[in-house]
Scaffold this motif. Structure first.
Motif: not given
Length: 122
Positions: A1-11, A13-27
Motif C-alpha cells: 500500500d505504501a509503495l502504491a501511494r508513493g508511486q501515485q504521488a510521484l505520478a 508530481a508531489d515529491s514530498a508526499l511520494a518521499m513520505r510514502w516511499l520512505d515508509r515502504a523502505c522502512r
C-alpha cells in the motif's frame, strides 16, 4: 500500500508526499532494492544528496542500470560533473543503453556532455 501511494504521488508530481510514502515502504522492507530505487527517484528533485546515496547503494549491491543512471543524474544536479560522467560510463559499460539516453538534443548523456564542456570553458 505504501509503495502504491508513493508511486501515485510521484505520478502526480508531489515529491514530498511520494518521499513520505516511499520512505515508509523502505522502512517496512529495507532490503527491497526496487523500493530504494523508487525512493531515490522521488528524492532526486528535492534532495539530490540523499538520492545519490540511495542510487549508489543499489548500484553497488545489484549493478542495476537505473541505479547508475540515477546516480549520474543526482551527481549532475549536485554540480559534480566528473562523477556524473563516471556513473554514466559505468552504466554504459555494464548495460545496454536506454534509447532515450542517446537521442540527440535530449537526455542525461547530452546534459552531462554539455556541463563538462562548460566546465572546461570556465
Amino acid at each position: 500500500d505504501a509503495l502504491a501511494r508513493g508511486q501515485q504521488a510521484l505520478a502526480a508530481a508531489d515529491s514530498a508526499l511520494a518521499m513520505r510514502w516511499l520512505d515508509r515502504a523502505c522502512r517496512l522492507a529495507p532490503t527491497d532494492r526496487t523500493l530504494t530505487l523508487s525512493l531515490a527517484t522521488a528524492c532526486l528533485a528535492t534532495d539530490p544528496i540523499r538520492a545519490a546515496a540511495l542510487f549508489a547503494k543499489v548500484a553497488a549491491a545489484d549493478d542495476v542500470r537505473e541505479a547508475w543512471l540515477g546516480l549520474a543524474a543526482a551527481r549532475l544536479r549536485l554540480g559534480r560533473q566528473a562523477e556524473a560522467a563516471a556513473a554514466l560510463a559505468s552504466a554504459l559499460r555494464r548495460h545496454v543503453p536506454e534509447p532515450s539516453l542517446l537521442s540527440a538534443g535530449a537526455g542525461l548523456a547530452q546534459d552531462i556532455v554539455r556541463e563538462m564542456k562548460q566546465r572546461r570553458v570556465r
